[in-house]
Design a protein around this motif. Structure first.
Motif, PDB file in Angstrom:
ATOM      1  N   TRP A  79      48.045  19.016  -8.022  1.00 31.24           N
ATOM      2  CA  TRP A  79      47.282  18.689  -9.491  1.00 31.24           C
ATOM      3  C   TRP A  79      48.149  17.957 -10.311  1.00 31.24           C
ATOM      4  O   TRP A  79      49.336  17.935 -10.189  1.00 31.24           O
ATOM      5  N   ASN A  80      47.560  17.328 -11.315  1.00 33.99           N
ATOM      6  CA  ASN A  80      48.086  16.540 -12.483  1.00 33.99           C
ATOM      7  C   ASN A  80      47.647  16.721 -13.702  1.00 33.99           C
ATOM      8  O   ASN A  80      46.627  17.552 -13.727  1.00 33.99           O
ATOM      9  N   ALA A 181      43.784   4.477 -10.104  1.00 36.57           N
ATOM     10  CA  ALA A 181      44.589   5.031 -11.268  1.00 36.57           C
ATOM     11  C   ALA A 181      44.352   6.182 -11.913  1.00 36.57           C
ATOM     12  O   ALA A 181      45.194   7.185 -12.205  1.00 36.57           O
ATOM     13  N   ALA A 182      43.037   6.106 -12.247  1.00 39.33           N
ATOM     14  CA  ALA A 182      42.256   7.761 -13.037  1.00 39.33           C
ATOM     15  C   ALA A 182      42.549   8.590 -12.022  1.00 39.33           C
ATOM     16  O   ALA A 182      42.610   9.752 -12.454  1.00 39.33           O
ATOM     17  N   LEU A 183      42.444   8.381 -10.559  1.00 43.36           N
ATOM     18  CA  LEU A 183      42.472   9.730  -9.701  1.00 43.36           C
ATOM     19  C   LEU A 183      43.772  10.289  -9.589  1.00 43.36           C
ATOM     20  O   LEU A 183      44.033  11.373  -9.453  1.00 43.36           O
ATOM     21  N   PHE A 184      44.736   9.271  -9.800  1.00 40.13           N
ATOM     22  CA  PHE A 184      46.126   9.820  -9.597  1.00 40.13           C
ATOM     23  C   PHE A 184      46.461  10.716 -10.898  1.00 40.13           C
ATOM     24  O   PHE A 184      47.007  11.656 -10.556  1.00 40.13           O
ATOM     25  N   LEU A 226      49.724   2.290  -7.921  1.00 40.49           N
ATOM     26  CA  LEU A 226      50.895   2.125  -8.631  1.00 40.49           C
ATOM     27  C   LEU A 226      50.699   2.083 -10.315  1.00 40.49           C
ATOM     28  O   LEU A 226      51.475   2.681 -11.034  1.00 40.49           O
ATOM     29  N   ALA A 227      49.627   1.384 -10.701  1.00 37.29           N
ATOM     30  CA  ALA A 227      49.322   1.673 -12.107  1.00 37.29           C
ATOM     31  C   ALA A 227      49.258   3.430 -12.583  1.00 37.29           C
ATOM     32  O   ALA A 227      49.815   3.435 -13.764  1.00 37.29           O
ATOM     33  N   SER A 231      51.885   4.467 -15.420  1.00 37.57           N
ATOM     34  CA  SER A 231      51.166   5.061 -16.708  1.00 37.57           C
ATOM     35  C   SER A 231      51.717   6.205 -16.955  1.00 37.57           C
ATOM     36  O   SER A 231      52.030   6.481 -18.079  1.00 37.57           O
ATOM     37  N   GLU A 232      51.651   7.152 -15.870  1.00 34.00           N
ATOM     38  CA  GLU A 232      52.025   8.566 -16.131  1.00 34.00           C
ATOM     39  C   GLU A 232      53.465   8.679 -16.613  1.00 34.00           C
ATOM     40  O   GLU A 232      53.863   9.542 -17.330  1.00 34.00           O
ATOM     41  N   VAL A 233      54.424   7.848 -15.651  1.00 31.01           N
ATOM     42  CA  VAL A 233      55.856   7.957 -15.982  1.00 31.01           C
ATOM     43  C   VAL A 233      55.985   7.513 -17.582  1.00 31.01           C
ATOM     44  O   VAL A 233      56.857   7.970 -18.132  1.00 31.01           O
ATOM     45  N   LEU A 234      55.525   6.414 -17.873  1.00 28.92           N
ATOM     46  CA  LEU A 234      55.662   5.837 -19.440  1.00 28.92           C
ATOM     47  C   LEU A 234      55.208   6.839 -20.328  1.00 28.92           C
ATOM     48  O   LEU A 234      55.613   7.209 -21.348  1.00 28.92           O
ATOM     49  N   PHE A 235      53.946   7.774 -20.045  1.00 31.57           N
ATOM     50  CA  PHE A 235      53.336   8.509 -20.956  1.00 31.57           C
ATOM     51  C   PHE A 235      54.412   9.989 -21.146  1.00 31.57           C
ATOM     52  O   PHE A 235      54.558  10.151 -22.341  1.00 31.57           O
ATOM     53  N   TYR A 236      54.703  10.245 -19.910  1.00 33.59           N
ATOM     54  CA  TYR A 236      55.957  11.513 -20.224  1.00 33.59           C
ATOM     55  C   TYR A 236      57.158  11.210 -20.730  1.00 33.59           C
ATOM     56  O   TYR A 236      57.911  11.795 -21.317  1.00 33.59           O
TER      57      TYR A 236
END
Length: 584
Positions: A79-80, A181-184, A226-227, A231-236
């Motif tokens: 879950w994300n 990317a959206a599914l990740f 990878l995106a 993107s999630e790493v940068l967001f957090y």
């Protein structure tokens, strides 16, 4: 076996692509939508239990997200944060009501949406309206995604289904970056599995495209995954100051260490209790059937894509076998199976069965036998190692073995012999599981064994109270106790049913005269009534037997004509020891 045009799929696919959808298909799709929504409403049960456990965690985290929080630690592996944003929307849509939340999360955006999407795939492919209905019906009744997260594979397949507008043109690469990317952001595990399935389709399943185009699409899929990570790493990192190590612990690989894995498929030990275990018995058969060489050669690109998505998703139920996980990821399995039938029907005029040769050389016979053995060995390896291995290596072996078969299926020599060997072994899986299931039911339904256990506990006291006699009346419907205790019924009555009162006059007369020397009664029976009155009038309790393990008690009433006799209470322990005391 196959003509040259049969392996390309170009004639039928081109013809179907030019065909209009038509009013009949649109009407069928509309009916499917209505039936799916009505099915969701009428199969929803009331909220009888408090929201605890898994469902309670989802509800509460959805509530927190709706109030502005961003849950970083997933409730379950994969879950994300995006999943909780969707859950928060569902929570708002339900107005915070648990029943409506359950309806939207599990039924409407789960089973209902999955059934509509697979029917929409059939609509896009212009399959027969009956095939569309069959796909939707299979999802509604056999493959029921438990909730919205397990609809993500169906959404993924619907968007990237080969043959659509997004499958070609200038947007094709952009879509293959954006969708993974959206599914990740929604679900880590499903994003990895489905992106891998799409890449496997490009490398092996999509044979007619240029190698450069296929490799470019694979790179786009990998870049999309990878995106999603970056993107999630940068967001957090920017929004919450979270380090990469902490991100990994909370969102990606750290979760895998928190939940146990239960690999290994119960081929011949399908549990006999509960519901839905039929799909556990047939799941390996349904999954691998589409990869039998002849069937694979007949399959169109959309069919192959769905089959490979289902293959990679098999990691979920193999990791934790059971009807819940097998059902919830099977929507694409049944959709691909219907597509296979449509492909075979479309190419019925392009398929010619091999004629029986008048003579066969020794080399031809050996080649046929080797091909047959190869097909059997291929399926056997996929079942034994892919489903049977007790670690993550099992699903990896399964994908590897199937990939080797898909590559080997390009060699047409003895394709029929290889397929025959594969189908023979594959067909034995549901057959053997069915036989074992019936045998398990036979062993588990041991009513006589229970009577024998009770009889062993009651017999010593029954013998004592009868004083050498062999006639006793069992008050209840445990008729096997007559044989277990080796006694005979002195009355013409056996079953204690709702209208037993019609026998009152005759039975009370027999009891009063002593023709019924002993009565065996289960204390679980409701007290009072004319039977109880008749017993207490002419009988005395001789023994009361308690079976500790079963939490059961039996009372032996002896007719007063048999007095004097000792009255005692006996307790039988699970190890067989007996303790007795005087019955008050």
């Amino acid at each position: 076996m196959l003509d040259a045009s049969a392996t390309t799929g170009v004639p039928s696919q081109a013809r179907r692509g030019r065909e209009h959808i038509g009013p009949v298909r649109w009407a069928t799709f509309a009916v499917i939508v209505v039936v799916a929504v009505v099915h969701a409403a009428y199969t929803l049960t009331a909220q009888l239990e408090p929201l605890t456990g898994d469902r309670g965690a989802q509800y509460y985290l959805g509530k927190l997200t709706a109030e502005g929080a961003v849950p970083l630690v997933d409730f379950q592996h994969g879950w994300n944060a995006g999943s909780w944003w969707v859950n928060s929307l569902v929570y708002r849509l339900a107005g915070g009501d648990p029943l409506w939340w359950e309806f939207f999360l599990g039924r409407f955006f789960g089973v209902t949406l999955a059934a509509i999407l697979v029917a929409a795939m059939g609509l896009r492919r212009r399959v027969h309206p009956a095939a569309m209905a069959a796909m939707a019906l299979a999802v509604l009744t056999l493959a029921s995604p438990a909730q919205v997260k397990y609809v993500l594979p169906v959404v993924f397949a619907f968007i990237l289904l080969p043959g659509g507008r997004l499958d070609s043109g200038r947007w094709s690469l952009a879509v293959r970056v954006l969708v993974p990317a959206a599914l990740f952001w929604q679900h880590v595990e499903l994003a990895i599995l489905l992106t891998g399935a799409a890449g496997l389709y490009e490398l092996i399943g999509r044979e007619k495209a240029a190698v450069r185009e296929r490799l470019t699409r694979c790179v786009a899929l990998a870049a999309g995954l990878l995106a999603g990570v970056v993107s999630e790493v940068l967001f957090y990192r920017i929004g919450y100051g979270m380090s990469l190590a902490e991100f990994n612990r909370q969102v990606v690989f750290g979760q895998a260490q928190q939940f146990p894995n239960h690999f290994g498929w119960p081929f011949f030990d399908v549990p006999s209790d509960g519901e839905g275990y039929e799909i556990v018995a047939v799941y390996p058969f349904l999954l691998l059937l589409m990869f039998v060489p002849v069937i694979w050669r007949l399959s169109s690109d959309p069919t192959r894509f769905l089959a490979l998505c289902a293959l990679l998703l098999a990691t979920v139920p193999i990791r934790r076998p059971g009807p819940g996980h097998a059902e919830t990821v099977s929507a694409l399995v049944f959709a691909a199976l219907i597509f296979v039938l449509c492909d075979v029907y479309d190419r019925r005029d392009q398929i010619s069965l091999p004629s029986r040769p008048r003579s066969m050389s020794s080399l031809q016979a050996v080649t046929a036998v080797v091909g047959f053995a190869t097909g059997a060995a291929w399926v056997g390896a996929a079942l034994a190692f892919g489903f049977g291995a007790h670690s993550l290596i099992g699903p990896l072996i399964l994908v590897l073995v199937v990939s080797v078969m898909m590559i080997g299926a390009r060699l047409r020599a003895r394709l029929v012999a290889v397929s025959a060997g594969a189908c023979l072994v594959l067909g034995l899986v549901p057959l053997a599981a069915a036989i074992e299931h019936v045998d398990d039911l036979s062993r588990d339904s041991r009513q006589l064994e229970a009577a024998e256990i009770w009889g062993d506990a009651i017999r010593p006291e029954m013998t004592r109270c009868l004083k050498g006699g062999r006639t006793a009346f069992v008050l209840g419907n445990q008729l096997s106790l007559y044989d277990a205790l080796d006694v005979e019924n002195p009355t013409p009555f056996y079953l204690f049913h709702y209208d037993f009162g019609r026998n009152e006059k005759q039975l009370t007369a027999m009891m009063a005269s002593g023709e019924v020397p002993v009565v065996l009664q289960t204390t679980a029976m409701a007290r009072g009534g004319w039977v109880e009155t008749a017993i207490e009038k002419d009988y005395e309790p001789c023994a009361e037997i308690s079976i500790a393990e079963e939490h059961l008690r039996f009372r032996i009433w002896a007719h007063r004509s048999l007095e004097p006799f000792e009255k005692r209470a006996v307790t039988v322990q699970p190890d067989g020891t007996r303790t007795s005391s005087r019955l008050p």
